[in-house]
Design a protein around this motif. Structure first.
Motif, PDB file in Angstrom:
ATOM      1  N   GLU A  81      80.658  35.318  51.823  1.00  0.00           N
ATOM      2  CA  GLU A  81      80.710  35.494  53.278  1.00  0.00           C
ATOM      3  C   GLU A  81      80.852  34.146  53.979  1.00  0.00           C
ATOM      4  N   TRP A  82      80.105  33.133  53.519  1.00  0.00           N
ATOM      5  CA  TRP A  82      80.187  31.812  54.134  1.00  0.00           C
ATOM      6  C   TRP A  82      81.530  31.133  53.839  1.00  0.00           C
ATOM      7  N   VAL A  83      81.974  31.191  52.582  1.00  0.00           N
ATOM      8  CA  VAL A  83      83.238  30.542  52.225  1.00  0.00           C
ATOM      9  C   VAL A  83      84.395  31.172  52.999  1.00  0.00           C
ATOM     10  N   GLU A  84      84.456  32.496  53.012  1.00  0.00           N
ATOM     11  CA  GLU A  84      85.573  33.181  53.669  1.00  0.00           C
ATOM     12  C   GLU A  84      85.451  33.158  55.195  1.00  0.00           C
ATOM     13  N   GLY A  85      84.236  33.056  55.712  1.00  0.00           N
ATOM     14  CA  GLY A  85      84.042  33.085  57.160  1.00  0.00           C
ATOM     15  C   GLY A  85      83.981  31.728  57.827  1.00  0.00           C
ATOM     16  N   VAL A  86      83.567  30.693  57.085  1.00  0.00           N
ATOM     17  CA  VAL A  86      83.409  29.365  57.669  1.00  0.00           C
ATOM     18  C   VAL A  86      84.329  28.345  56.998  1.00  0.00           C
ATOM     19  N   LEU A  87      84.209  28.218  55.693  1.00  0.00           N
ATOM     20  CA  LEU A  87      84.919  27.150  54.992  1.00  0.00           C
ATOM     21  C   LEU A  87      86.432  27.334  55.005  1.00  0.00           C
ATOM     22  N   VAL A  88      86.911  28.498  54.587  1.00  0.00           N
ATOM     23  CA  VAL A  88      88.360  28.704  54.489  1.00  0.00           C
ATOM     24  C   VAL A  88      89.043  28.576  55.856  1.00  0.00           C
ATOM     25  N   PRO A  89      88.590  29.309  56.884  1.00  0.00           N
ATOM     26  CA  PRO A  89      89.307  29.179  58.159  1.00  0.00           C
ATOM     27  C   PRO A  89      89.089  27.835  58.857  1.00  0.00           C
ATOM     28  N   GLY A  90      87.956  27.208  58.624  1.00  0.00           N
ATOM     29  CA  GLY A  90      87.653  25.968  59.342  1.00  0.00           C
ATOM     30  C   GLY A  90      88.123  24.702  58.672  1.00  0.00           C
ATOM     31  N   TYR A  91      88.236  24.717  57.337  1.00  0.00           N
ATOM     32  CA  TYR A  91      88.478  23.459  56.638  1.00  0.00           C
ATOM     33  C   TYR A  91      89.643  23.474  55.661  1.00  0.00           C
ATOM     34  N   LEU A  92      90.086  24.626  55.217  1.00  0.00           N
ATOM     35  CA  LEU A  92      91.133  24.652  54.204  1.00  0.00           C
ATOM     36  C   LEU A  92      92.471  24.997  54.834  1.00  0.00           C
ATOM     37  N   GLY A  93      93.406  24.092  54.663  1.00  0.00           N
ATOM     38  CA  GLY A  93      94.757  24.374  55.127  1.00  0.00           C
ATOM     39  C   GLY A  93      95.502  25.161  54.071  1.00  0.00           C
ATOM     40  N   GLU A  94      96.764  25.371  54.308  1.00  0.00           N
ATOM     41  CA  GLU A  94      97.616  26.087  53.357  1.00  0.00           C
ATOM     42  C   GLU A  94      97.607  25.345  52.018  1.00  0.00           C
ATOM     43  N   PRO A  95      97.375  26.047  50.906  1.00  0.00           N
ATOM     44  CA  PRO A  95      97.396  25.386  49.602  1.00  0.00           C
ATOM     45  C   PRO A  95      98.766  24.764  49.312  1.00  0.00           C
ATOM     46  N   THR A  96      98.747  23.631  48.650  1.00  0.00           N
ATOM     47  CA  THR A  96      99.975  22.958  48.228  1.00  0.00           C
ATOM     48  C   THR A  96      99.820  22.595  46.763  1.00  0.00           C
ATOM     49  N   SER A  97     100.852  22.003  46.182  1.00  0.00           N
ATOM     50  CA  SER A  97     100.756  21.604  44.779  1.00  0.00           C
ATOM     51  C   SER A  97      99.737  20.493  44.582  1.00  0.00           C
ATOM     52  N   ASP A  98      99.483  19.706  45.623  1.00  0.00           N
ATOM     53  CA  ASP A  98      98.490  18.626  45.537  1.00  0.00           C
ATOM     54  C   ASP A  98      97.118  19.036  46.041  1.00  0.00           C
ATOM     55  N   SER A  99      97.041  20.146  46.742  1.00  0.00           N
ATOM     56  CA  SER A  99      95.778  20.603  47.303  1.00  0.00           C
ATOM     57  C   SER A  99      95.680  22.114  47.080  1.00  0.00           C
ATOM     58  N   ARG A 100      95.200  22.487  45.916  1.00  0.00           N
ATOM     59  CA  ARG A 100      95.225  23.888  45.494  1.00  0.00           C
ATOM     60  C   ARG A 100      94.004  24.659  45.984  1.00  0.00           C
ATOM     61  N   TRP A 101      94.168  25.964  46.010  1.00  0.00           N
ATOM     62  CA  TRP A 101      93.071  26.877  46.320  1.00  0.00           C
ATOM     63  C   TRP A 101      93.401  28.207  45.665  1.00  0.00           C
ATOM     64  N   CYS A 102      92.403  28.865  45.144  1.00  0.00           N
ATOM     65  CA  CYS A 102      92.598  30.165  44.522  1.00  0.00           C
ATOM     66  C   CYS A 102      91.908  31.219  45.376  1.00  0.00           C
ATOM     67  N   HIS A 103      92.629  32.263  45.749  1.00  0.00           N
ATOM     68  CA  HIS A 103      92.026  33.315  46.564  1.00  0.00           C
ATOM     69  C   HIS A 103      90.955  34.085  45.776  1.00  0.00           C
ATOM     70  N   LEU A 104      90.955  33.932  44.451  1.00  0.00           N
ATOM     71  CA  LEU A 104      89.908  34.512  43.613  1.00  0.00           C
ATOM     72  C   LEU A 104      88.969  33.407  43.110  1.00  0.00           C
ATOM     73  N   TRP A 105      88.621  32.481  43.987  1.00  0.00           N
ATOM     74  CA  TRP A 105      87.772  31.344  43.641  1.00  0.00           C
ATOM     75  C   TRP A 105      86.450  31.800  43.036  1.00  0.00           C
ATOM     76  N   PHE A 106      85.961  32.963  43.417  1.00  0.00           N
ATOM     77  CA  PHE A 106      84.668  33.476  42.942  1.00  0.00           C
ATOM     78  C   PHE A 106      84.722  33.926  41.490  1.00  0.00           C
ATOM     79  N   GLU A 107      85.889  33.814  40.844  1.00  0.00           N
ATOM     80  CA  GLU A 107      85.995  34.086  39.414  1.00  0.00           C
ATOM     81  C   GLU A 107      86.059  32.788  38.605  1.00  0.00           C
ATOM     82  N   HIS A 108      85.922  31.662  39.266  1.00  0.00           N
ATOM     83  CA  HIS A 108      85.902  30.347  38.621  1.00  0.00           C
ATOM     84  C   HIS A 108      84.466  29.825  38.641  1.00  0.00           C
ATOM     85  N   PRO A 109      83.803  29.747  37.514  1.00  0.00           N
ATOM     86  CA  PRO A 109      82.404  29.298  37.510  1.00  0.00           C
ATOM     87  C   PRO A 109      82.185  27.937  38.173  1.00  0.00           C
TER      88      PRO A 109
END
Length: 197
Positions: free
Chosen positions: A92-120
């Motif tokens: 709830e915090w990552v999707e509600g605060v972190l992603v919209p407030g701090y993460l821009g569109e993923p790029t090859s140099d700045s990656r993000w996985c929409h299933l981040w919660f499956e990465h320990p």
């Protein structure tokens, strides 16, 4: 005014009042920590902690397991349903605060996985980031510099570890996700503090 011990008799720069408020907040937080530690440490400072002996029957005087944790635990050590509850709150915090407030569109140099919660590693790092955010945005404990400290000491290093092209999301691209990143069924026993098991 001269009779009030809290009011200085000399002119104080405005910035100093902000520094004093920061110091007051830190002193209040440290006082609360010392009080909590001394209450659990026992009456004599030279006594060994009762929790030092895992086999001791005297460790549990009617308290619940939740009373054993004074601070939030490392999320990967939690068992269901505590793990599930903590992960739900983190998502709830990552999707509600972190992603919209701090993460821009993923790029090859700045990656993000929409299933981040499956990465320990992402769960562990983002949980630590969230705990720091809770502490450093709480006016009772953070003072004026808490948000700045959170950005400098927590957010920036966490994103440098999670988002580089060779980081944990390296195999995840837009629309794809590497299945082999899924959480293991159990946390390795070497990570646990349970020496008696």
């Amino acid at each position: 005014m001269a009779d009030d011990p809290d009011v200085p008799d000399f002119e104080v720069p405005v910035g100093m009042f902000e520094d004093l408020e920061d110091l007051k907040a830190h002193v209040a937080a440290l006082t609360a920590q010392v009080k909590a530690l001394t209450e659990t440490a026992g009456a004599d400072p030279g006594e060994a902690f009762a929790d030092d002996d895992p086999a001791s029957e005297e460790n549990h005087d009617g308290g619940t397991e939740e009373d054993d944790w004074q601070y939030p635990p490392f999320i990967l050590l939690l068992d269901p349903p505590q793990y599930d509850d903590e992960l739900r709150a983190l998502i709830e915090w990552v999707e509600g605060v972190l992603v919209p407030g701090y993460l821009g569109e993923p790029t090859s140099d700045s990656r993000w996985c929409h299933l981040w919660f499956e990465h320990p590693v992402a769960i562990a790092r983002l949980h630590a980031l969230w705990l720091a955010w809770q502490e450093l945005t709480d006016p009772a404990t953070c003072g004026y510099t808490g948000p700045s400290v959170w950005h400098r000491d927590h957010l920036d290093p966490c994103m440098r570890e999670l988002r580089p092209s060779n980081g944990p999301f390296a195999g995840c691209t837009k629309g794809e996700h590497q299945i082999d990143h899924r959480m293991p069924g159990t946390v390795p026993s070497a990570w646990r503090n349970d020496l008696g098991e």
